[in-house]
Design a protein around this motif. Sequence first.
Motif, short mmCIF file in Angstrom:
data_model
loop_
_atom_site.label_atom_id
_atom_site.label_comp_id
_atom_site.label_asym_id
_atom_site.label_seq_id
_atom_site.Cartn_x
_atom_site.Cartn_y
_atom_site.Cartn_z
N TRP A 1 -6.47 -2.08 4.35
CA TRP A 1 -6.73 -3.11 3.32
C TRP A 1 -6.82 -4.49 3.96
CZ3 TRP A 1 -2.87 -1.88 -1.28
CH2 TRP A 1 -3.27 -0.69 -1.90
N ALA B 1 0.83 -1.20 0.00
CA ALA B 1 0.00 0.00 0.00
C ALA B 1 0.87 1.26 0.00
CB ALA B 1 -0.91 -0.02 1.22
N GLY C 1 -0.59 -0.69 -4.67
CA GLY C 1 -1.10 0.65 -4.93
C GLY C 1 -0.42 1.23 -6.16
#
Length: 464
Positions: A167, A158, A204
């Motif tokens: 998440w 992330a 991400g």
Amino acid sequence: MPGSILIVDDVATNRIVLKAKLTGARYNTLQAASAAEALALAAAQRPGLILLDVTLPDMTGEGLIARLRVNPRTRRIPIIAMTGRDTPELRVTLLQAGANEVLAKPFDELVLLARLRSLIRAHVGDEDSALREQTCRELGFAEAASDFVPLARIALIAPNPAEGLRWKSALAPLLTTNRILLTSYDQPCGDDPTRRAPDLFVIGADLAHRGDGLRLMSELRSHPETRHAAILIASQPDARETQASALDLGADDLLPAEMSTPLAAKEAALRIGAQLRRKRLSDQLRLSVDEGLRLALVDPLTGLHNRRYVNAHLSRMSERARRTGHGYAVMLLDLDRFKSVNDTYGHGAGDEVLASIARHLRQSLRDVDLIGRIGGEEFLVALPDSSLVEGCRISERLRREIAQSKITLPDGRAMQVTISIGLAFGGTRHDDPQHLIDEADAALLCAKGSGRNQVSLAQHTNAA
């Protein structure tokens, strides 16, 4: 030419607009105005992808998708569901039914075309793996799939640790049979090198810097231990260019960057689960095929397929060509004056020359192309779903590159060799593939008789 796309929509204007967009992107299209027509066309034509409006007069969208998924002839075809009311509940329902993607009208053309390319590319790879596994099974070398399902490892990368924890908190209750790891850009596989690499990465799109996630994905695709992993890119809903780039660079799917709501988390879990199932099947097929080929169908000197496998796989390739109408090219390649290499430098040098040519062919051709050693110094290459022009271009490129390459012999000396190539194109006749092999062989003799180191096209090569 890409595979055909079946457009399913009961509004004629919508079908016409989509056909125009897809034709401009060089796709062939089929059209259906109802679920019944779509089921019949999909089973008969087996398109490369289905674009399906979920509002049809004779069946619900999820019902049609479910019907397509239970039919052996259509269950692997990628499906994009199109809807005018894009709600989280509907997206989850359609994904649960078996859709690969849900797109809201009006479409963002950039993302639509990128998604088409990604799904068709994956479908072609899956079909090729299944075709190779079928060939091995028919020859008696494929092992039965194990019922054991190992715990999948999922790595979350992330933009920051807090986002990674969010998440994981959202996904963990929905992915209880998997192990979820929080890793980083610098250590994407975790900090324990003795552990096997993750089966799936959620990355991400933008990490410490804009585009870091896409760069990391490219690096993971280049490493042997992670190149077969599933990779999903999480991005903001309005990041259209990023999403399109991610798909074109090899992302298996896209996820929303915000997964905290129950429905967003469920959609993400459905997409992750679908990719894990696809990877598991792909791994099983690859391992089964690799072991079978290693034991019985691979030439031990060059590592290429041997004549037995080539003949069996060409038959499968011809069956597919007759079904789809897309021909393929066959090349027979023969080393020029190879006997003089053995006589002058010894058989060890001759073996190195053969192995070097095999390495060059593997590096220069696609994974879906068939490459085999079928005789002492004779190789066969088959290019599925190709044109005569492509076959000529690739044949000439291979001839030129090999003539310009230097081969280092076991004693340190270097030498150069040339090849002659006979090329035939077709694949849809009932007497193929033997007919094509005979034509390519005759063309090879012509190339040899005309001075060697050249490509000769079969006189009766057909495009039908």
